[in-house]
Design an enzyme around this catalytic site. Sequence first.
Site, PDB file in Angstrom:
ATOM      1  N   GLY A 112       0.786  -1.229   0.000  1.00  0.00           N
ATOM      2  CA  GLY A 112       0.000   0.000   0.000  1.00  0.00           C
ATOM      3  C   GLY A 112       0.818   1.279   0.000  1.00  0.00           C
ATOM      4  CG  ASN A 142      -2.415  -0.395 -13.112  1.00  0.00           C
ATOM      5  OD1 ASN A 142      -2.276  -0.551 -11.896  1.00  0.00           O
ATOM      6  ND2 ASN A 142      -1.659  -1.027 -13.991  1.00  0.00           N
ATOM      7  CG  HIS A 156       3.549  -1.109 -15.051  1.00  0.00           C
ATOM      8  ND1 HIS A 156       3.449  -2.305 -14.383  1.00  0.00           N
ATOM      9  CD2 HIS A 156       4.631  -1.212 -15.861  1.00  0.00           C
ATOM     10  CE1 HIS A 156       4.422  -3.111 -14.780  1.00  0.00           C
ATOM     11  NE2 HIS A 156       5.154  -2.469 -15.672  1.00  0.00           N
ATOM     12  CG  ASP A 181       0.749  -3.690 -16.261  1.00  0.00           C
ATOM     13  OD1 ASP A 181       0.113  -3.182 -15.318  1.00  0.00           O
ATOM     14  OD2 ASP A 181       1.648  -4.532 -16.104  1.00  0.00           O
ATOM     15  CD  GLU A 233       5.598   3.736  -8.939  1.00  0.00           C
ATOM     16  OE1 GLU A 233       4.536   3.318  -8.464  1.00  0.00           O
ATOM     17  OE2 GLU A 233       6.652   3.069  -8.897  1.00  0.00           O
TER      18      GLU A 233
HETATM   19  C1  GAR Z   1       3.504   0.560  -7.074  1.00  0.00           C
HETATM   20  O1  GAR Z   1       4.839   0.969  -7.121  1.00  0.00           O
HETATM   21  C2  GAR Z   1       3.037   0.213  -8.476  1.00  0.00           C
HETATM   22  O2  GAR Z   1       3.791   0.868  -9.410  1.00  0.00           O
HETATM   23  C3  GAR Z   1       3.209  -1.281  -8.542  1.00  0.00           C
HETATM   24  O3  GAR Z   1       2.973  -1.714  -7.214  1.00  0.00           O
HETATM   25  C4  GAR Z   1       3.463  -0.737  -6.325  1.00  0.00           C
HETATM   26  C5  GAR Z   1       2.626  -0.591  -5.088  1.00  0.00           C
HETATM   27  O4  GAR Z   1       2.712  -1.790  -4.398  1.00  0.00           O
HETATM   28  N1  GAR Z   1       2.266  -1.827  -9.468  1.00  0.00           N
HETATM   29  C6  GAR Z   1       2.565  -2.735 -10.406  1.00  0.00           C
HETATM   30  O5  GAR Z   1       3.663  -3.267 -10.509  1.00  0.00           O
HETATM   31  C7  GAR Z   1       1.398  -3.078 -11.335  1.00  0.00           C
HETATM   32  N2  GAR Z   1       1.813  -3.889 -12.420  1.00  0.00           N
HETATM   33  P1  GAR Z   1       2.590  -1.897  -2.814  1.00  0.00           P
HETATM   34  O6  GAR Z   1       1.164  -1.668  -2.501  1.00  0.00           O
HETATM   35  O7  GAR Z   1       3.023  -3.301  -2.538  1.00  0.00           O
HETATM   36  O8  GAR Z   1       3.462  -0.876  -2.193  1.00  0.00           O
END
Ligand code: GAR
Length: 213
Positions: free
Chosen positions: A15, A108, A110, A151, A180
Amino acid sequence: MAEPVKLAVLLSGGGTTLENIFSKIEEGSLDANVTVVIGSRPDAYGLERARNHSVEAVVVERKKFESTESFSAALNTTLDEYDVDLVCLAGFMVMWDMSQKYLGRVMNIHPALIPAFCGKGYYGHSVHRAVLQYGARVSGCTVHFADRAYDHGPVIIQKVVPVLDDDTPETLAARVFEKECEAYPEAIQLFAEGRLKIEGRRVRILPKNEAGA
Ligand code: GAR
């Protein structure tokens, strides 16, 4: 002034992205409220973060369903219980076949420059490891509208970072995550202001005075 945009945040893990959304709302740079956080695993720490901010945390556990179809139906039903404007995927690592009403209302983020280093199996540090193994000179992050493939949907914002010679997956991840933290709130804010117009695969960002016209 318009009402803050109402968000559902869907996650499977720690999160960190959710926490960033909370920070931006609390510092006043993002005109949004998180109505509900939905986790695909009961042990996702992101659920705890939601409760820490007095936000309802709900679990729709992927493991309890045999197929993407039955899981998606349950998730769609759960989401329907909350009247949200936008669904934000924030490290949501399972396939969700969203109902028609959510198309164009799910974003989303990524941690790479889509369409590179994305799709099934690419998440978290595995993305940055793949970037380094490939020898790419730049990476970054992508915020996009989600469709029914991993994605994949129309791109809203991309931010670029350099890949340095001595990078590890961890150092690259940290540099990308800084971007991000800017990109996702910016995209949500544009949505809140009614400034995102989907035209096929492209997203037009309307000037402030044209929004809602
Ligand atoms: C974020 O950094 C996002 O970019 C990535 O998960 C992270 C958040 O995760 N998403 C992806 O890789 C989607 N393909 P967390 O909730 O474990 O911190």
